[in-house]
Design an enzyme around this catalytic site. Structure first.
Site, PDB file in Angstrom:
ATOM      1  N   GLU A 130       0.814  -1.238   0.000  1.00 10.57           N
ATOM      2  CA  GLU A 130       0.000   0.000   0.000  1.00 10.57           C
ATOM      3  C   GLU A 130       0.837   1.273   0.000  1.00 10.57           C
ATOM      4  O   GLU A 130       0.577   2.191   0.777  1.00 10.57           O
ATOM      5  CB  GLU A 130      -0.946  -0.010   1.202  1.00 10.57           C
ATOM      6  CG  GLU A 130      -1.870  -1.213   1.207  1.00 10.57           C
ATOM      7  CD  GLU A 130      -2.872  -1.213   2.367  1.00 10.57           C
ATOM      8  OE1 GLU A 130      -2.774  -0.350   3.262  1.00 10.57           O
ATOM      9  OE2 GLU A 130      -3.765  -2.079   2.357  1.00 10.57           O
ATOM     10  N   GLU A 176      -6.086 -10.842  -1.104  1.00 11.59           N
ATOM     11  CA  GLU A 176      -6.884 -10.624   0.113  1.00 11.59           C
ATOM     12  C   GLU A 176      -8.381 -10.623  -0.217  1.00 11.59           C
ATOM     13  O   GLU A 176      -9.156  -9.826   0.318  1.00 11.59           O
ATOM     14  CB  GLU A 176      -6.476  -9.293   0.776  1.00 11.59           C
ATOM     15  CG  GLU A 176      -4.999  -9.215   1.091  1.00 11.59           C
ATOM     16  CD  GLU A 176      -4.562  -7.949   1.836  1.00 11.59           C
ATOM     17  OE1 GLU A 176      -5.424  -7.246   2.394  1.00 11.59           O
ATOM     18  OE2 GLU A 176      -3.353  -7.671   1.850  1.00 11.59           O
TER      19      GLU A 176
END
Ligand code: XIL
Length: 394
Positions: free
Chosen positions: A169, A305
């Protein structure tokens, strides 16, 4: 405060381990061996890594969770156990107890493990968040962290661990670099340095950049604002109403592509791109299209995810049907792409999904297995899909 909680969390894992050391779960955990269930068997036949993010506490304490994790998946990702604040809570102090527990469980069940994650801006310890480091000092800390964590798993679990999310991220929604301690103190090259250190520490390990897609656009009935914060003043819906699949139209995706190209041009050992696929949407994204730039770069990609939540409330068959479509559309993108061989859902079953905590109890029930540990329509859809993609003779 957050750091304190994290510290308490890691202390509590230690306490649990000590408390349980004379009881069955811990002693048998590393040797628990489960028979493959239908989804794992089908995933194996389709030669797809089908994984779950697992947490230490339920793995220790909940036999049904253990049974499901051990029988229906062929890959595991530690949900939190290898994050910086947990594995490296104080300078020079490393706690591998949770990560090792998960790696032992994976080994006992013939599963692989994806490491997650070395360099991120969340779940950092206080000593990093509050530290006043120079660029050179923070680079040295990053190097030591990466060498130590990867060194530990290379030495003990090279048969289990196949890849790792090195940087997580790092890009903001507008495509710029996210403002993090790593970015502020080290600068743009922290990503290349992290990959360089990871490659030095473990040359054979596949190294991933992992991020969420930011392809979700919400109409006015959405429960989220565009920045991902809950829109508490709006009526509840399933979330985003439109998912973009053209990478060039999504600033974060376009920036991920540029980053990958830059790293490769510098000769950095990047192996793949993780698309998190937390899909709060009734719409389906076309992941084959979203990721079509990856393979020509010689990289792999994975759904790392995957989950898709329902609004909090009574069990909702309509939502589960939509969820099944969303799961299977995303999974199909992976199965049909030669550059993708991994689909990991973010949790084992709905009892422990991170969504209620993340959304202040607005969303829940995000996974393919329910609170009753039974397959939901999303699991049935994946099973059918894996069967369709079975490799003949396997
Ligand atoms: C989440 C975990 O699921 C939670 O238990 C924890 O409190 C916060 O982190 N993107 C990631 C994951 O890369 O590491 C996050 O996991 C979910 C979003």
């Amino acid at each position: 405060m957050k750091g304190l909680l994290l510290h308490l969390a890691s202390v509590s894992v230690m306490a649990l381990l000590v408390a349980c050391s004379n009881s069955d779960p811990v002693n048998t955990l590393s040797t628990s061996k489960f028979e493959a269930g239908p989804l794992r068997t089908a995933a194996d036949r389709a030669q797809i890594r089908w994984g779950a993010a697992v947490s230490v506490n339920p793995l220790l304490m909940d036999a049904q969770y253990r049974q499901l994790a051990g029988s229906e998946f062929n890959t595991l990702t530690p949900e939190n156990a290898l994050k910086f604040g947990i594995v490296h809570p104080e300078p020079g102090v490393y706690d591998f107890s949770g990560g090792d527990l998960i790696a032992d469980f994976a080994r006992a069940n013939g599963m692989k493990m994806r490491g997650h994650t070395l360099i991120w801006h969340q779940q950092l310890p206080e000593w990093i968040n509050n530290g006043q480091f120079t660029r050179d000092e923070l680079i040295a800390i990053m190097r030591e962290h990466i060498y130590t964590v990867l060194g530990h798993y290379r030495e003990r679990y090279a048969d289990v661990v196949i890849e790792w999310d090195v940087v997580n991220e790092a890009i903001a929604a507008d495509g710029s670099r996210r403002d993090t301690v790593w970015q502020r103190v080290i600068g743009d090259d922290y990503i290349a340095l992290a990959f360089q250190f990871a490659h030095e520490a473990w040359p054979e390990l596949a190294l991933y950049y992992n991020d969420f897609e930011d392809n979700q656009f919400m109409l006015l009935d959405s429960t989220f604002n565009l920045d991902g914060t809950p829109a508490l003043d709006r009526p509840k819906g399933i979330g985003a109403s439109v998912l973009l699949s053209d990478c060039s139209l999504i600033p974060k995706c376009a920036a991920m592509r540029s980053l990958a190209e830059e790293l490769l041009a510098q000769g950095i050992a990047l192996s793949g791109i993780g698309f998190q696929a937390h899909i709060a949407s009734a719409a389906s994204a076309d992941y084959a299209k979203l990721t079509e730039w990856v393979e020509p770069l010689g990289l792999k990609w994975a759904l790392t995810e995957l989950d898709t939540p329902c609004p909090v409330g009574p069990l909702d068959a309509a939502c589960f049907a939509v969820q099944a479509n969303t799961f299977s559309a995303a999974a199909r993108g992976c199965l049909e792409s030669p550059a993708c061989d991994t689909i990991v859902q973010w949790g084992v079953n709905d009892t422990y999904s991170w969504w209620p905590g993340f959304t202040f109890d607005l969303f829940e029930d995000a996974l393919a297995f329910g609170r009753d540990y039974q397959p939901k329509p999303a699991a049935d859809a994946l099973l059918a899909l894996f069967h369709q993609h079975a490799i003949p003779g396997d």
